[in-house]
Scaffold this active site. Structure first.
Site, PDB file in Angstrom:
ATOM      1  CG  ASN A   1      38.598  41.267  42.908  1.00 30.25           C
ATOM      2  OD1 ASN A   1      39.255  42.058  42.245  1.00 30.25           O
ATOM      3  ND2 ASN A   1      39.158  40.443  43.774  1.00 30.25           N
TER       4      ASN A   1
ATOM      5  CE  LYS B   1      40.813  49.683  31.390  1.00 36.28           C
ATOM      6  NZ  LYS B   1      39.746  49.318  32.366  1.00 36.28           N
TER       7      LYS B   1
ATOM      8  N   GLY C   1      44.712  41.430  38.522  1.00 32.88           N
ATOM      9  CA  GLY C   1      43.687  40.833  37.675  1.00 32.88           C
ATOM     10  C   GLY C   1      44.023  39.395  37.339  1.00 32.88           C
ATOM     11  CB  SER C   2      42.624  37.154  34.788  1.00 36.49           C
ATOM     12  OG  SER C   2      43.005  37.721  33.544  1.00 36.49           O
TER      13      SER C   2
ATOM     14  N   GLY D   1      47.507  39.159  32.722  1.00 38.00           N
ATOM     15  CA  GLY D   1      48.864  39.475  33.166  1.00 38.00           C
ATOM     16  C   GLY D   1      49.919  39.020  32.173  1.00 38.00           C
TER      17      GLY D   1
ATOM     18  CD  GLU E   1      46.934  40.592  45.000  1.00 42.03           C
ATOM     19  OE1 GLU E   1      45.859  40.104  45.386  1.00 42.03           O
ATOM     20  OE2 GLU E   1      47.472  41.574  45.540  1.00 42.03           O
TER      21      GLU E   1
ATOM     22  CB  CYS F   1      43.225  37.136  44.188  1.00 43.21           C
ATOM     23  SG  CYS F   1      42.790  38.196  42.803  1.00 43.21           S
TER      24      CYS F   1
ATOM     25  CD  GLN G   1      33.920  35.312  37.793  1.00 41.96           C
ATOM     26  OE1 GLN G   1      34.524  35.730  36.806  1.00 41.96           O
ATOM     27  NE2 GLN G   1      34.294  34.229  38.447  1.00 41.96           N
TER      28      GLN G   1
ATOM     29  CD  GLU H   1      41.347  33.285  40.680  1.00 42.20           C
ATOM     30  OE1 GLU H   1      41.623  33.935  41.701  1.00 42.20           O
ATOM     31  OE2 GLU H   1      41.707  33.619  39.531  1.00 42.20           O
TER      32      GLU H   1
END
Length: 481
Positions: free
Chosen positions: A153, A176, A228-229, A233, A250, A285, A332, A386
């Site tokens: 994003n 990555k 990321g998500s 995580g 995050e 986010c 998405q 989200e």
């Protein structure tokens, strides 16, 4: 249509060498899925091992380098990157979907991160003397090989905010990028890598389930920085537990904006709220994901926000007058459109707006019009998840206690905002909201790059808030004499 590929297309970087991949995947323009922007290398487990080995060798020397040398190299790299910003703005727009203004701002922020972190390094690295009868110093040292896993994003800022302090702290990195849009970040990292010893910066791309798992379980990796998500995580935490890696994350957010009864719903407030919701088509986010407004202002807010949404120009971000681009990828897009459909089927009201730029081309892109949802329940999917798209549920509350309870009724705790003419009251609210940061009469980002406030609950890990995130990538130890 096949466009001219950037020179990093289909390649990956290990030990100072850009290597042509045997297998690649096409990168498509989300505003026009008939356009191939470039290719992304599909690295193997052997490539991952090679990259970590190169980083481990480089770390042994780079960790002993002088901090003035590190800062000097970073500032020199920043100068070269600043010179290529303009030519890379269209590439980021075409691979990511951002509009021109947002893309350029992101690239310039990368230059700012490099310069500010280099300057901060010289202050942060100095030993800190603790008060007391015994002379005790807190000293810092680099930790080792760092894995940095970046999202699609905001690939530029969210990569540079990890890579740059990690290198400056004396670590080597294996980066990555997301497979959806790796080209611009790899172009910039190519410049950065050229200023440092080979192996300090390594870049591998490909499947997250293959490369990500290998990075997270390899004992030579000492720190994982992931954006990321939340679900991904959690998997990383499980994998990293095998050898107790340091984790900096995050994760997702479901940010609440609370509009109190004394808020002045003038054009300035509505504009700021609109930007907080629709920045990068809502794929941020820390974007506003839920709005709670006092019942006395509910109708007024919905109507004014509806009018503001009505005039948002939506289309291919490469066009200068476009204000909001497409979603980045089909998965998405399908999720957000499905979320809107399910909300309507459950009895909520869907209000769409926006001006379609080139409506004939909408079928070739992942475009979604700015959307307001009213009449949704607090426990509904649209409120509790989200969205990560240009859709916002608006709910009303009666009392301040109810507003706080509703805002905190979430597994996430990234950001929040309070909109009020009474600053003292807004601060009282802020003290009770479960969020890593709270804004008053705005919902934005911290302009000062020294600051970083990870979220609470399932929105993140690590609490350092100063020093351009340098503290995340070093160990501290006590020295007494």
């Amino acid at each position: 249509m096949i466009s001219t590929y950037p020179n990093v297309s289909g390649k990956y970087l290990i030990d100072g060498k850009w290597i042509e991949a045997e297998k690649t995947s096409k990168i498509m323009n989300p505003a026009d899925v008939t356009e191939v922007v470039g290719e992304v290398a599909l690295c193997t487990l052997e490539d991952v091992d090679h990259a970590i080995t190169a980083a481990e060798v480089a770390y042994k020397l780079w960790s002993k380098s002088d901090i003035n040398e590190r800062a000097s190299k970073m500032k020199a790299a920043a100068l070269e990157i600043r010179a290529i910003v303009e030519e890379n703005v269209p590439v980021l727009v075409r691979e990511n979907g951002k509009v021109l203004v947002e893309a350029k701002k992101d690239l310039l922020r990368c230059v700012d991160i490099m310069n500010e972190a280099a300057a901060e390094l010289l202050n942060w690295w100095q030993p800190e003397i603790l008060p007391g009868s015994q002379k005790v110093q807190i000293r810092r040292r680099p930790r080792g090989v760092t894995a940095i896993i970046s999202p699609w994003n905001s690939p530029m800022i969210l990569t540079f905010k990890r890579v740059i302090p990690a290198i400056l702290a004396g670590n080597s990195v294996v980066v990555k990028p997301a497979t959806n849009c790796p080209l611009t970040i790899m172009t910039f990292l190519k410049v950065v890598a050229s200023y440092f010893p080979k192996g300090v910066v390594n870049v591998i791309t490909g499947s997250g389930s293959v490369i990500g798992d290998a990075l997270c379980t390899d004992p030579r990796i000492r720190t994982i920085a992931f954006v990321g998500s939340t679900e991904t995580g959690k998997e990383i935490m499980k994998a990293a537990a095998s050898n107790v890696k340091n984790i900096y994350m995050e994760l997702g957010g479901n940010d609440a904006a609370i509009v109190l009864e004394d808020a002045n719903l003038d054009d300035e407030l509505i504009t700021k709220l609109r930007y907080g919701i629709l920045r990068a088509a809502g794929q941020v986010c820390s974007a506003v994901k839920r709005v709670y407004v006092h019942e006395s202002k509910y109708d007024e807010l919905v109507e004014k926000l509806r009018k503001k949404f009505q005039y948002i120009r939506v289309g291919n971000g490469i066009q200068p007058d476009v204000e909001m681009g497409p979603l980045n990828n089909k998965a998405q897009y399908d999720y957000v459109t499905g979320l809107i459909d399910r909300s309507e089927q459950s009895g909520a009201t869907v209000i769409t707006g926006g001006i379609q730029i080139d409506p004939e081309g909408w079928a070739d892109g992942y475009f979604i019009a700015p959307t307001i949802i009213t009449g949704a329940a607090q426990n509904s999917e649209i409120v509790q998840t989200e969205q990560f798209g240009p859709v916002i549920p608006i709910l009303q509350f009666s009392t301040h206690e109810e507003a706080i309870q509703l805002a905190n009724d979430s597994n996430f705790g990234l950001r929040a905002s309070v909109w009020s003419e009474n600053e003292e009251l807004a601060i009282e609210f802020a003290d009770q909201l479960e969020a890593g940061a709270v804004f008053i009469n705005n919902h934005t980002v911290f302009q000062d790059l020294h600051l970083d406030f990870p979220g609470l609950k399932e929105s993140g890990i690590s609490r350092e808030t100063r020093h351009c995130s340098l503290e995340f990538f070093a160990d501290t130890f006590g020295f007494a004499n």
